[in-house]
Design a protein around this motif. Structure first.
Motif, PDB file in Angstrom:
ATOM      1  N   ALA A 282       8.432  -0.330  -7.389  1.00  0.00           N
ATOM      2  CA  ALA A 282       8.102  -0.055  -8.787  1.00  0.00           C
ATOM      3  C   ALA A 282       8.650   1.333  -9.097  1.00  0.00           C
ATOM      4  CB  ALA A 282       6.592  -0.104  -9.020  1.00  0.00           C
ATOM      5  N   ASP A 283       9.604   1.407  -9.994  1.00  0.00           N
ATOM      6  CA  ASP A 283      10.317   2.648 -10.281  1.00  0.00           C
ATOM      7  C   ASP A 283      10.078   3.048 -11.733  1.00  0.00           C
ATOM      8  OD1 ASP A 283      12.061   4.775 -10.517  1.00  0.00           O
ATOM      9  OD2 ASP A 283      13.729   3.766  -9.510  1.00  0.00           O
ATOM     10  N   TYR A 284       9.509   4.237 -11.934  1.00  0.00           N
ATOM     11  CA  TYR A 284       9.172   4.713 -13.274  1.00  0.00           C
ATOM     12  C   TYR A 284      10.180   5.751 -13.773  1.00  0.00           C
ATOM     13  CZ  TYR A 284       4.907   2.179 -12.407  1.00  0.00           C
ATOM     14  OH  TYR A 284       4.009   1.169 -12.137  1.00  0.00           O
ATOM     15  N   LYS A 285      11.457   5.512 -13.471  1.00  0.00           N
ATOM     16  CA  LYS A 285      12.499   6.455 -13.875  1.00  0.00           C
ATOM     17  C   LYS A 285      12.592   6.600 -15.383  1.00  0.00           C
ATOM     18  CE  LYS A 285      15.959   2.779 -13.310  1.00  0.00           C
ATOM     19  NZ  LYS A 285      17.158   2.354 -12.558  1.00  0.00           N
ATOM     20  N   ILE A 286      12.063   5.642 -16.126  1.00  0.00           N
ATOM     21  CA  ILE A 286      12.071   5.715 -17.583  1.00  0.00           C
ATOM     22  C   ILE A 286      11.311   6.939 -18.096  1.00  0.00           C
ATOM     23  CG2 ILE A 286       9.985   4.326 -17.957  1.00  0.00           C
ATOM     24  CD1 ILE A 286      11.425   2.999 -20.314  1.00  0.00           C
ATOM     25  N   LEU A 287      10.407   7.501 -17.248  1.00  0.00           N
ATOM     26  CA  LEU A 287       9.612   8.667 -17.646  1.00  0.00           C
ATOM     27  C   LEU A 287      10.255   9.990 -17.222  1.00  0.00           C
ATOM     28  CD1 LEU A 287       6.013   7.384 -16.767  1.00  0.00           C
ATOM     29  CD2 LEU A 287       7.166   7.342 -18.992  1.00  0.00           C
ATOM     30  N   ASP A 288      11.371   9.929 -16.551  1.00  0.00           N
ATOM     31  CA  ASP A 288      12.010  11.155 -16.063  1.00  0.00           C
ATOM     32  C   ASP A 288      12.484  12.018 -17.233  1.00  0.00           C
ATOM     33  OD1 ASP A 288      12.946  12.903 -14.084  1.00  0.00           O
ATOM     34  OD2 ASP A 288      14.963  12.045 -14.162  1.00  0.00           O
ATOM     35  N   GLY A 289      12.043  13.270 -17.239  1.00  0.00           N
ATOM     36  CA  GLY A 289      12.466  14.209 -18.273  1.00  0.00           C
ATOM     37  C   GLY A 289      11.801  14.026 -19.617  1.00  0.00           C
ATOM     38  N   VAL A 290      10.774  13.208 -19.697  1.00  0.00           N
ATOM     39  CA  VAL A 290      10.081  12.968 -20.968  1.00  0.00           C
ATOM     40  C   VAL A 290       9.162  14.147 -21.277  1.00  0.00           C
ATOM     41  CG1 VAL A 290       8.395  11.496 -22.138  1.00  0.00           C
ATOM     42  CG2 VAL A 290      10.209  10.466 -20.747  1.00  0.00           C
ATOM     43  N   PRO A 291       9.248  14.728 -22.486  1.00  0.00           N
ATOM     44  CA  PRO A 291       8.379  15.861 -22.834  1.00  0.00           C
ATOM     45  C   PRO A 291       6.924  15.436 -22.947  1.00  0.00           C
ATOM     46  CG  PRO A 291       9.642  15.141 -24.746  1.00  0.00           C
ATOM     47  CD  PRO A 291      10.184  14.393 -23.566  1.00  0.00           C
ATOM     48  N   THR A 292       6.016  16.362 -22.618  1.00  0.00           N
ATOM     49  CA  THR A 292       4.578  16.076 -22.657  1.00  0.00           C
ATOM     50  C   THR A 292       3.939  16.683 -23.892  1.00  0.00           C
ATOM     51  OG1 THR A 292       4.154  17.995 -21.260  1.00  0.00           O
ATOM     52  CG2 THR A 292       4.384  15.872 -20.167  1.00  0.00           C
ATOM     53  N   PRO A 302       7.336   8.536 -10.893  1.00  0.00           N
ATOM     54  CA  PRO A 302       7.275   8.193  -9.462  1.00  0.00           C
ATOM     55  C   PRO A 302       8.068   6.941  -9.096  1.00  0.00           C
ATOM     56  CG  PRO A 302       5.240   7.574 -10.550  1.00  0.00           C
ATOM     57  CD  PRO A 302       6.056   8.288 -11.575  1.00  0.00           C
ATOM     58  N   ILE A 303       8.286   6.806  -7.796  1.00  0.00           N
ATOM     59  CA  ILE A 303       8.842   5.587  -7.213  1.00  0.00           C
ATOM     60  C   ILE A 303       7.877   5.139  -6.125  1.00  0.00           C
ATOM     61  CG2 ILE A 303      10.848   4.504  -6.148  1.00  0.00           C
ATOM     62  CD1 ILE A 303      12.501   6.922  -6.966  1.00  0.00           C
ATOM     63  N   CYS A 304       7.507   3.872  -6.167  1.00  0.00           N
ATOM     64  CA  CYS A 304       6.526   3.361  -5.205  1.00  0.00           C
ATOM     65  C   CYS A 304       7.121   2.170  -4.448  1.00  0.00           C
ATOM     66  CB  CYS A 304       5.253   2.929  -5.935  1.00  0.00           C
ATOM     67  SG  CYS A 304       3.976   2.242  -4.866  1.00  0.00           S
ATOM     68  N   LEU A 305       7.079   2.245  -3.114  1.00  0.00           N
ATOM     69  CA  LEU A 305       7.549   1.156  -2.264  1.00  0.00           C
ATOM     70  C   LEU A 305       6.352   0.328  -1.819  1.00  0.00           C
ATOM     71  CD1 LEU A 305      10.451   0.462  -1.312  1.00  0.00           C
ATOM     72  CD2 LEU A 305       9.804   1.384   0.928  1.00  0.00           C
ATOM     73  N   LEU A 306       6.477  -0.990  -1.933  1.00  0.00           N
ATOM     74  CA  LEU A 306       5.386  -1.904  -1.615  1.00  0.00           C
ATOM     75  C   LEU A 306       5.843  -2.923  -0.577  1.00  0.00           C
ATOM     76  CD1 LEU A 306       5.039  -1.998  -5.305  1.00  0.00           C
ATOM     77  CD2 LEU A 306       2.889  -1.707  -4.094  1.00  0.00           C
ATOM     78  N   TYR A 307       4.863  -3.465   0.140  1.00  0.00           N
ATOM     79  CA  TYR A 307       5.174  -4.332   1.282  1.00  0.00           C
ATOM     80  C   TYR A 307       4.272  -5.559   1.270  1.00  0.00           C
ATOM     81  CZ  TYR A 307       5.556  -5.683   6.264  1.00  0.00           C
ATOM     82  OH  TYR A 307       5.746  -6.358   7.442  1.00  0.00           O
ATOM     83  N   LYS A 308       4.860  -6.714   1.522  1.00  0.00           N
ATOM     84  CA  LYS A 308       4.069  -7.937   1.690  1.00  0.00           C
ATOM     85  C   LYS A 308       3.612  -7.992   3.141  1.00  0.00           C
ATOM     86  CE  LYS A 308       5.825 -12.048   2.178  1.00  0.00           C
ATOM     87  NZ  LYS A 308       6.511 -13.347   1.966  1.00  0.00           N
ATOM     88  N   VAL A 348       0.959   7.283  -9.681  1.00  0.00           N
ATOM     89  CA  VAL A 348       1.683   6.051  -9.981  1.00  0.00           C
ATOM     90  C   VAL A 348       0.977   5.288 -11.095  1.00  0.00           C
ATOM     91  CG1 VAL A 348       2.414   3.800  -9.088  1.00  0.00           C
ATOM     92  CG2 VAL A 348       2.667   5.849  -7.672  1.00  0.00           C
ATOM     93  N   LYS A 349      -0.333   5.166 -10.980  1.00  0.00           N
ATOM     94  CA  LYS A 349      -1.093   4.417 -11.994  1.00  0.00           C
ATOM     95  C   LYS A 349      -1.103   5.135 -13.333  1.00  0.00           C
ATOM     96  CE  LYS A 349      -2.342   1.154 -11.820  1.00  0.00           C
ATOM     97  NZ  LYS A 349      -3.710   0.648 -11.728  1.00  0.00           N
ATOM     98  N   SER A 350      -1.051   6.464 -13.333  1.00  0.00           N
ATOM     99  CA  SER A 350      -0.980   7.205 -14.593  1.00  0.00           C
ATOM    100  C   SER A 350       0.353   6.940 -15.288  1.00  0.00           C
ATOM    101  CB  SER A 350      -1.162   8.702 -14.346  1.00  0.00           C
ATOM    102  OG  SER A 350      -1.181   9.421 -15.572  1.00  0.00           O
ATOM    103  N   ALA A 351       1.440   6.944 -14.501  1.00  0.00           N
ATOM    104  CA  ALA A 351       2.748   6.602 -15.066  1.00  0.00           C
ATOM    105  C   ALA A 351       2.739   5.167 -15.583  1.00  0.00           C
ATOM    106  CB  ALA A 351       3.831   6.779 -14.002  1.00  0.00           C
ATOM    107  N   ASP A 352       2.104   4.280 -14.839  1.00  0.00           N
ATOM    108  CA  ASP A 352       2.032   2.880 -15.228  1.00  0.00           C
ATOM    109  C   ASP A 352       1.292   2.720 -16.554  1.00  0.00           C
ATOM    110  OD1 ASP A 352       2.596   0.079 -14.022  1.00  0.00           O
ATOM    111  OD2 ASP A 352       0.537  -0.072 -14.752  1.00  0.00           O
TER     112      ASP A 352
END
Length: 661
Positions: A282-292, A302-308, A348-352
């Motif tokens: 799950a990659d939230y690169k869409i938020l990179d550099g976004v003003p607050t 963030p970038i999150c790696l998940l595993y089955k 991660v969940k905040s970005a989500d």
């Protein structure tokens, strides 16, 4: 003298006023008409159907139109007409679905209910049909809401065309849920409380007024910090579209086998698991550099790696809190300090939360459904079969979006108060999201395939969504075949071709949406996209908000401290100071509660009380549609009986027809 028996069915009314009279005129195919007849003045809230006779000097034959006029009155009391039926002297009956408000000095022409394609019209009615669309295009005008956003209606909520405004019941529910709950109940309780919570148990305080016993929210509260619960939400939470199968790790996410080997099956390398299809991202690169929105609000990409894992659960195994790897952007793993790992997952969940609200929810259901609705009103006559098909699925969408623009997503609105995004940040995220918004991405089966999510187990959003998609497509295909006997009929339908062009224009993204349709299959898929997006997709990403966002630590809407740049420096105090404060938390809870509520008289998928079609073949297709939806509902209920966490968001009996909240 020949006599026509007229039955006028009324419906919901804002007010009854006997001094406001309605006049009715019958018209035949040659534009000959009866005398202007005064409808009984008891056309009010106490009457559901009235009947009267109209005598004419000469039999008019088939009645193709009915004209309604309301007299000018000192006070403008609107009247609602639901349906008109006319019985001719020959015994033949003509139906005129109306379902609209009658206003002062506004003549309303109601066509006989048989659906017709443009080229099937008599010449006289073709011209009138064109005039109808010209008139609508003056009322339903496109407007740029934001740079590169999908276009919206030109008008504020209180000045919207009468036919798209909330009715009295919907307006009452909306005000009760948003004004009373958000602005009064919750905010009054926490006035002056802008401090941090002391510990996790304090978040229970703002849930005291809710009965959450034996609910999904109670389960979330108990297990929110566990890895299985974190991973489960990527599949079946309220943003189940971020997870993608990972074949190759991004270059800016340098996870190594040594980092994660303790969380993989014994003797298997990370590269082997990538190749086997057991790694997700799950990659939230869409938020990179976004003003607050302020110096006290922080946002990460963030970038999150998940595993089955062995239990077929999706669990996190590595998290990087930025798009720029390095010493100040460590990769967190489950074996790190308890609070390091807990905080990494919170980020991660905040970005989500932000991506869910702006992209998955607002853009990909609300805004594009408004584009479909605008194009429908602008390009399809009320007697067009596609207009009749789509109308229940755009009910209240323009109105709810106008309210959202004025209260939720404007500068200083609710979203800017509860999240890290100001107007500039929202614009940047929306512009980035528009680059990936394509017609294909709205086709549910293609979207699942594009993310490589065809085979992951326990992905109920996918399983139920496929059933709904197929059921809607089967219904739409049946209706299309009733009115279009060939692919050429689709190509020659000037209104449907203009509708598709107007959607492309309204999306501000015309190169990624069709400008024409060639076949009946193309048309069926296109209309399935419209109906699925406005009903099922919206239900999947909207009605779980209270259950998943209601426990603030599980889904922080903002963070008040920056992401950690080193490991081993986080404790519970730091986490509590990072989470939203009391005021923000309470406003979040009020907002997601209000957004998760069904209307008291909600119209669920396949329920069409305002029947626009009069032809029996379509009525039979609707019956079949409802039967298949009931079968899907039963399958989902049976499946859920064996689940600890039931997935109900895509059960047809819980899917409203349209985006209306």
């Amino acid at each position: 003298m020949p006599t026509y028996k007229v039955f006028v069915s009324t419906g919901r009314h804002k007010i009854a006023e006997k001094t406001n009279s309605i006049y009715l005129t019958l018209m035949d195919s040659e534009n000959k008409s009866s005398e202007r007849t005064l409808v009984n003045k008891t056309f009010d809230a106490l009457e559901r159907e009235i009947s009267f006779n109209i005598r004419v000097k000469k039999d008019l034959g088939d009645i193709v139109q009915v004209k309604l006029e309301k007299e000018k009155h000192f006070v403008n009391f609107q009247r609602f007409c639901k349906h008109i039926k006319v019985k001719a002297p020959s015994g033949k009956c003509f139906e005129f679905p109306c379902h609209r408000w009658i206003e002062d000095e506004k003549e309303v022409i109601i066509r006989e209910g048989t659906a017709r394609l443009p080229h099937d019209e008599p010449e006289l009615l073709k011209k009138q049909r064109q005039e109808e669309l010209k008139s609508r295009q003056k009322i339903f005008r496109w407007k740029d809401w934001g740079p590169d956003f999908p276009m919206s209606i030109d008008g504020k909520m209180i000045k919207l065309p009468g036919e798209v405004q909330f009715d009295a019941k919907k307006s009452s529910d909306f005000k009760l849920n948003f004004v009373k709950v958000i602005e009064e109940s919750f905010l009054d309780k926490i006035k002056g409380f802008i401090n941090s919570w002391k510990d996790m148990r304090d978040f229970e305080n703002i849930l005291e007024d809710f009965n959450i016993e034996n609910t999904l929210l109670e389960t979330v509260m108990q297990d929110w910090s566990k890895d299985y619960m974190f991973g489960y939400q990527f599949l079946n939470g309220c943003n189940p579209v971020m997870i993608t199968k990972c074949v190759n790790l991004p270059k800016n996410f340098p996870v190594t086998h040594e980092m994660v080997k303790g969380f993989l099956k014994t003797g298997v390398t990370l590269q082997e698991e990538l190749k086997a299809g057991n790694i997700y991202i799950a990659d939230y690169k869409i938020l990179d550099g976004v003003p607050t929105s302020s110096s006290q609000r922080y946002l990460a990409a963030p970038i999150c790696l998940l595993y089955k894992d062995r239990l077929d659960q999706i669990v996190p195994i590595a998290i990087q809190l930025s798009q720029n790897p390095g010493e100040k952007s460590p990769i967190f793993v489950p074996s790190d300090n308890e609070y390091d790992w807990m905080l990494a997952k919170m980020w991660v969940k905040s970005a989500d939360f932000s991506v869910h609200q702006l992209v998955t929810h607002l853009l990909r259901t609300h805004l594009i459904s408004e584009v479909f609705e605008m194009a429908m009103y602008r390009q399809l006559s009320a007697v067009h079969p596609v207009y009749k098909l789509l109308k229940p699925h755009v009910r209240f969408t323009i109105a709810i979006n106008a309210a959202a623009r004025e209260n939720l997503f404007n500068e200083g609105g609710v979203l800017s108060k509860i999240s890290s995004l100001n107007r500039a940040g929202m614009e940047k995220v929306m512009q980035s999201a528009m680059k990936t918004l394509t017609y294909e991405s709205l086709c549910f089966p293609e979207a699942i395939k594009a993310r490589g999510m065809e085979d992951v187990p326990m992905y109920y959003y996918r399983d139920d969504g496929m059933k709904i998609w197929e059921t809607i497509n089967c219904f739409v295909s049946a209706v299309v075949k009733i009115y279009y006997d060939s692919n050429e009929a689709v190509q020659n339908d000037t209104e449907i071709q203009e509708f598709v062009k107007d959607v492309s224009f309204g999306m501000n993204n015309s190169d990624k949406f069709q400008k024409s349709l060639k076949t009946r299959e193309d048309l069926s898929e296109y209309l399935t996209v419209v109906i699925f997006t406005s009903s099922a997709q919206h239900a999947a990403v909207n009605f779980g908000q209270f259950e998943w966002h209601g426990w603030i630590p599980n889904s922080p809407s903002t963070m008040r401290k920056p992401p950690p740049e080193q490991k081993g420096q986080v404790d519970i105090k730091y986490i509590m100071e990072s989470l939203p404060d009391r005021g923000c938390s309470s406003l979040v809870l009020g907002t997601v509660w209000a957004l998760s509520q069904f209307q008291k008289n909600e119209l669920f998928l396949g329920t069409y009380p305002d029947m626009c079609f009069t032809e029996q073949p379509v009525k039979e297709a609707i019956k079949t549609f409802r039967k298949k939806l009931d079968e899907v509902t039963n399958i989902i209920k049976s499946r859920n009986e064996g689940l600890t966490m039931k997935y109900c968001y895509l059960s047809p009996d819980k899917i409203p027809n349209s985006v209306a909240i």
